[in-house]
Design a protein around this motif. Structure first.
Motif, PDB file in Angstrom:
ATOM      1  N   UNK A 138       0.848  -1.186   0.000  1.00 16.62           N
ATOM      2  CA  UNK A 138       0.000   0.000   0.000  1.00 16.62           C
ATOM      3  C   UNK A 138       0.882   1.234   0.000  1.00 16.62           C
ATOM      4  N   UNK A 139       0.682   2.084  -0.974  1.00 14.72           N
ATOM      5  CA  UNK A 139       1.428   3.332  -1.057  1.00 14.72           C
ATOM      6  C   UNK A 139       0.456   4.465  -0.775  1.00 14.72           C
ATOM      7  N   UNK A 175      -4.517  10.147   4.808  1.00 19.25           N
ATOM      8  CA  UNK A 175      -3.844   9.585   3.637  1.00 19.25           C
ATOM      9  C   UNK A 175      -4.677   8.419   3.144  1.00 19.25           C
ATOM     10  N   UNK A 176      -4.548   8.103   1.846  1.00 14.01           N
ATOM     11  CA  UNK A 176      -5.341   7.007   1.299  1.00 14.01           C
ATOM     12  C   UNK A 176      -4.592   6.309   0.170  1.00 14.01           C
ATOM     13  N   UNK A 177      -5.073   5.113  -0.142  1.00 16.38           N
ATOM     14  CA  UNK A 177      -4.479   4.267  -1.192  1.00 16.38           C
ATOM     15  C   UNK A 177      -5.622   3.594  -1.937  1.00 16.38           C
ATOM     16  N   UNK A 178      -5.558   3.580  -3.264  1.00 16.37           N
ATOM     17  CA  UNK A 178      -6.603   2.964  -4.086  1.00 16.37           C
ATOM     18  C   UNK A 178      -6.004   1.793  -4.851  1.00 16.37           C
ATOM     19  N   UNK A 196     -16.204  -4.413 -11.567  1.00 19.92           N
ATOM     20  CA  UNK A 196     -14.945  -3.955 -10.995  1.00 19.92           C
ATOM     21  C   UNK A 196     -15.064  -3.918  -9.472  1.00 19.92           C
ATOM     22  N   UNK A 197     -13.970  -4.235  -8.794  1.00 20.40           N
ATOM     23  CA  UNK A 197     -13.912  -4.133  -7.342  1.00 20.40           C
ATOM     24  C   UNK A 197     -12.668  -3.346  -6.965  1.00 20.40           C
ATOM     25  N   UNK A 198     -12.854  -2.289  -6.172  1.00 21.30           N
ATOM     26  CA  UNK A 198     -11.754  -1.445  -5.722  1.00 21.30           C
ATOM     27  C   UNK A 198     -11.698  -1.424  -4.191  1.00 21.30           C
ATOM     28  N   UNK A 199     -10.475  -1.361  -3.672  1.00 21.86           N
ATOM     29  CA  UNK A 199     -10.288  -1.096  -2.250  1.00 21.86           C
ATOM     30  C   UNK A 199      -9.774   0.335  -2.092  1.00 21.86           C
ATOM     31  N   UNK A 200     -10.476   1.111  -1.295  1.00 22.40           N
ATOM     32  CA  UNK A 200     -10.024   2.450  -0.916  1.00 22.40           C
ATOM     33  C   UNK A 200      -9.568   2.343   0.534  1.00 22.40           C
ATOM     34  N   UNK A 211     -10.890   0.495   5.444  1.00 24.57           N
ATOM     35  CA  UNK A 211     -11.101   0.459   3.998  1.00 24.57           C
ATOM     36  C   UNK A 211     -12.575   0.575   3.640  1.00 24.57           C
ATOM     37  N   UNK A 212     -12.810   1.139   2.470  1.00 23.87           N
ATOM     38  CA  UNK A 212     -14.107   1.086   1.809  1.00 23.87           C
ATOM     39  C   UNK A 212     -13.940   0.207   0.577  1.00 23.87           C
ATOM     40  N   UNK A 213     -14.927  -0.649   0.325  1.00 24.62           N
ATOM     41  CA  UNK A 213     -14.873  -1.554  -0.820  1.00 24.62           C
ATOM     42  C   UNK A 213     -15.941  -1.118  -1.814  1.00 24.62           C
TER      43      UNK A 213
END
Length: 247
Positions: A138-139, A175-178, A196-200, A211-213
């Motif tokens: 995770x960056x 801070x966040x990472x996608x 599509x599935x994303x992790x925020x 996280x939000x999915x």
């Protein structure tokens, strides 16, 4: 990292005491810090992966002569017991170089861990798609993360989307990472549908992560694009499977 009511003097003292390399800082710089009137700290970058964390912080001080002085702190968990280690740098380029070297060290360790016989078997495509992204690096970026969380929640159309409690929690994100976890186009009798599935992932002010999915799909009666958001990965994946079956 620091208490919200920490004085500038206490902040400098803690910064120097915990640093492994504070002894290499120029004496004239230490002397200038004695005249600091105020300070501000912010996250510059962060990299989190399995068991290894690396964060870079910017500490800026307002001095009595109205000038500003900045120190760059790299915090990492590359020690044997995982205890956070701190290093200070005067130049941002030196801090970036140190952070880059730490990333290289983490990569070499990961390759060594995965070279044993227990890792010889290859994962099938189904296993790759089913794998959790928690093992991926995770960056984190400090880029108006509260607003990003607000926009993700605002575009959610599902009735069971995250509520006010989640919104209040994410107001502490800095801070966040996608990451795209899954993406696929299906050819169905009724036409094509995209899933599509994303992790925020969000780094909160208390140092924890949440996280939000988000799932995006076109499995709608008119084929329009739709977004749904969940606080749980399993719930998001279940929703994806349900949309695919209904479509």
């Amino acid at each position: 990292m620091n208490g919200p009511y920490e004085t500038t003097e206490t902040h400098i003292q803690r910064l120097l005491e915990r640093s492994l390399n504070s002894f290499v800082l120029p004496e004239d710089l230490i002397g200038r810090l004695d005249s600091a009137l105020a300070h501000a700290s912010s996250l510059s970058s962060a990299h989190h992966s399995k068991g290894q964390h690396r964060e870079t912080y910017r500490h800026t001080f307002l001095l009595s002569d109205s000038s500003a002085l900045t120190l760059w702190e790299v915090v990492h968990t590359t020690g044997r017991d995982g205890t956070p280690l701190h290093e200070l740098f005067v130049a941002e380029t030196d801090a970036r170089q140190a952070a880059t070297e730490l990333l290289g060290q983490e990569a070499r360790l990961s390759m060594a861990e995965m070279s044993g016989p227990e890792f010889e078997a290859r994962m099938s495509p189904e296993e790759v798609l089913a794998a959790s992204p928690s093992s991926l690096p995770r960056l984190y970026v400090n880029d108006n993360s509260v607003d990003h969380a607000r926009r993700v929640l605002r575009r959610a159309e599902n009735a069971d989307r995250p509520g006010e409690e989640t919104g209040r929690l994410l107001r502490t994100a800095f801070a966040h990472h996608i990451a795209q976890v899954f993406g696929h186009w299906c050819h169905l009798d009724e036409g094509n549908a995209g899933f599509m599935l994303y992790e925020h992932a969000f780094l909160l002010i208390d140092g924890t992560e949440t996280s939000l999915w988000e799932i995006e799909h076109t499995a709608t009666p008119d084929g329009r694009h739709m977004c749904e958001v969940y606080v749980d990965e399993a719930a998001a994946r279940a929703a994806l499977e349900l949309r695919a079956r209904v479509r």
